[in-house]
Design an enzyme around this catalytic site. Sequence first.
Site, PDB file in Angstrom:
ATOM      1  N   ASP B   7       0.871  -1.170   0.000  1.00 44.12           N
ATOM      2  CA  ASP B   7       0.000   0.000   0.000  1.00 44.12           C
ATOM      3  C   ASP B   7       0.908   1.219   0.000  1.00 44.12           C
ATOM      4  OD1 ASP B   7      -1.691   2.095   0.488  1.00 44.12           O
ATOM      5  OD2 ASP B   7      -2.348   1.420   2.465  1.00 44.12           O
ATOM      6  N   LYS B  69       2.961  11.147  -4.079  1.00 39.41           N
ATOM      7  CA  LYS B  69       1.807  10.487  -4.687  1.00 39.41           C
ATOM      8  C   LYS B  69       0.799  11.501  -5.231  1.00 39.41           C
ATOM      9  CE  LYS B  69      -1.464   6.821  -3.470  1.00 39.41           C
ATOM     10  NZ  LYS B  69      -1.952   6.049  -2.311  1.00 39.41           N
ATOM     11  N   GLU B 170      -7.176   0.707  -4.134  1.00 36.01           N
ATOM     12  CA  GLU B 170      -7.123   0.602  -2.670  1.00 36.01           C
ATOM     13  C   GLU B 170      -8.449   0.171  -2.029  1.00 36.01           C
ATOM     14  OE1 GLU B 170      -5.598   4.447  -1.771  1.00 36.01           O
ATOM     15  OE2 GLU B 170      -3.628   3.957  -2.572  1.00 36.01           O
ATOM     16  N   ASP B 192     -12.732   5.572   1.653  1.00 37.23           N
ATOM     17  CA  ASP B 192     -11.279   5.556   1.822  1.00 37.23           C
ATOM     18  C   ASP B 192     -10.747   6.985   1.813  1.00 37.23           C
ATOM     19  OD1 ASP B 192      -8.558   5.235   1.704  1.00 37.23           O
ATOM     20  OD2 ASP B 192      -8.546   3.925  -0.043  1.00 37.23           O
TER      21      ASP B 192
END
Lengths: 170, 777
Positions: B7, B69, B170, B192
């Site tokens: 992850d 990211k 994810e 999420d």
Amino acid sequence: MPSRANLERWLRVLDLTSYYEILGVPRHASDAAIRDAFHQFGAAFHPDRHRDADDETRREISQVFRRGVEAYRVLRDPTLRARYDLDLSQGRLRLEVGGREPTSDDHSLRALCVTPAGRLYAGRADQHLERGDFLAALGALEQASDAEGENPALAERLAALRHLTTSRSS
Amino acid sequence: MTVVGIDLGTTNTAVAAARGGRAVILKDEAERALVPSVVSFHPSGEVLVGTAAKERRTVDAKNTIFSVKRLIGRSWDNEHVQRARERLPFAMKEGPGKSTLVEARGHAYTLAEISAFVLGRVKEIAEARLGEPVGECVITVPANFNDLQRAATKVAGRVAGLEVLRILNEPTAAALAYGFGKGGRERIAVYDFGGGTFDVTLLDLSGNVFEVLATAGDTFLGGDDIDRLLAERMAEELLRKQRLDAGQDAQLFERLRAAAEELKIELTTTSVARTTLREVGHRAFGKPIDFEFQLTRTELETIARPLVDRTLDVCREALGVAGLEARDFDQLLLVGGSTRLPLVQSTIAGFFGRPADTRIHPDEVVALGAALQAAALGGKEASKRRPVEIPAAPVPRASQQVPPPRKELPSWSGSGARRPPLASIPPQTDLPPLRPRQRTLLHLGAPAPAPAPPRTTEHSLLSRLEASPSAAPATTPGGGTSPPTSPPPVLRGAPPAPPPRSSAETSMPLEPEELEIDEPIDLRADAAAFFEDLSGTHEPAPRRAPAGPAAPRAPMPTPAAGRGAPLAARSTAPVSTAPVSTASVAAPPTARVPTAPASTAPAFTPPPPVPSARSSAPKLHSSVPPAIGARPGAPLPLAPQSAPPAPPVHGTHELPLLIDVTPLALGVEVVGGFCDTIIERNTPVPCERTREFTTARDGQTTVRVRVSQGQADRFVDNTLLGDLTLSGLRSAARGEVVLAVTFALDESGLLHVSAVDKETGASARAELRLVAIDEVR
């Protein structure tokens, strides 16, 4: 190997079967039945289920799976399904979407026109679109279309723009 | 070789591995589950990664790279990149192909290279924990990531020496970790909210099939934004009280941001929090200035509320796409550190009309899901997988519908045109060898496809009739029935039921030694305890014995180094350092064993015998089911490690099957600057669509098409993926060359394009030059 023979048959009949047949559901199947059928289909054809197969087989299996996705996408959507049922009654096994796009490096409306006046007005429409002024672009494009007369490609764009402006204003 | 699941988060990264259907987080040498996604370039030339790098943020902000990211896979001219450039303390510049580079200590790095440092670090951790080299992985990304962001993540893996078997979404990973082995049917909403991105994914779980119904997200919305807003608020106060402008001092602002993050975390459990920053500046004669700041939870919620409301808009969007209501869900999963905020929990529970499942660990569940998928895709376990049978092909009964041949049957597939009426096809049992599709079709004109073994369903009486050998081949289109079938019909129940197999084929080889190479004891014990919580049967499994009483979720762990391991931070008892206590805590759920009824999951291997050893401290090389393997009540997807042989596994459900979707519409630019959608968003992947293109000029031998992802009607409003160049076309008059261009999205959501000249069947060269990541596909 039964699987191999079955796969070959699948590939052979892929273009000859309806979406219903691919998923193995009757024409009147409920949404839930279609979803279940797709899960079953996926359990057999999802490429992840065949990680150990050779590349060629995996490619073929993936081809079948992708057609199943196409079928599922249409059948799970009531609007698309209604359109498809109509198409199917006329013998078309796959839902036709979109047309043929002429392509050149020039994506302007101007490039679609052949008359000088058409090019002038379409050029203005291009500029309006560039700024995001859809209404002004529509006006200019209508003038271009008048000047051009018979021009299917331009007419298609005009219709698209009309649709866009009405959907935005509503 | 174990395939690990990673992850790769905006703020933290976690790595996990799965065996025997159980996943476990691989912790670093200090027993920390999370590696901060921070890379710092030390003056000594050393590259620090993780906690050590994070510590450098407040002392060497310019050379400490984080939040990569948020930038990866975005082109230099992207508004978010430009805005981030103003906010982030490190230097950035434009690289080749509109890519973004970061600079530190005189070197420029691609964003993928920075991420590769983080991936390299977790690879190291995994190798140390597993005691073997790790070369393959599954990496998770936000569901809403586009092709470029996925591709860049894959590049990062490659740079780190990892083959990325799959880019996994994810929320889907979280749902897998939560629901794998549960059996039954459930509709799950995964919310999420991470450090830098927000996603909501709606899934249908039936058996071991996870079908994503809809997904939506915002790749620029996360907990970091709350920290930043709070830091800005602190900066205002600092300016007002002390006349110090943190806006002019990146280092100082970084300190405020770090303090803001700690305040936010503290306020998850308390109603008021205060902090003091020492020596934020100096007065005349060198007298240091300290800055004291106090904040209430209500104030924090006022700051955070607009961001939380934005997540609700995204939820509504996903529900609209799926055609569902917020109350249609059986389960609500909260994933990502930001879901620890009480404001988020209450808002989301209110929105979905149900409390969230608090048994899952918001920071670890994604990596665990990735590990389960990794185990399913490759490595040792996959090699033991039983091949899946291909069910019999359907017998086309299109003869009823297909009218006589026309000049040109409408088709956007590039094949299938000029299809002969099926009824005219005589039966043939001896099938010709498979040929390329187009030639096969031509071939069909004359003799014909032999009837595949009839594929009938219990629903379809008609198809049964048609499959009957007595059905005569029809000769008149429109009134005919079906192509004749030579083999007798085989009626089957559920559609793709594989033929009976010998027990030798179906029973899985057992390899009891498999877990012998293993993690340290405490790791396993922790994993076992964790899995008790995750396995999600209906008993409320107490997370860890002494966990805080009423709080639905323990306080947010401080990723900051000094604050200790995350586990310690979220539990009041120091269980993480006491393997024995975790093991004993794990004991209560054993009661669940009898409650896993075989009927809910007939396809699964029954659970292994209850390991009584579990209540005592597990031994490293115990031959009884080790703690990590002891997850009662949960079906095992692969060979269990227990000694008694498992009964044959039936069906194809021993591995999870994820049917994910593409989050964004894929389109091409057409005349007038419009975007013509080729693949709609929310289409299951892998998928493909074929579109025809013609030349616009005489003698045109190259066609260039711009490809984008996004929902906008105007092409420029979408994210440009790149230029597709189709070359090597035959020279002909305008409009004469018709190319059937197939756009295919693979399982990771990456685009692959191929093109065929419809007239000649010759392939054209299709080259997709991607922006931002400077890659050609």
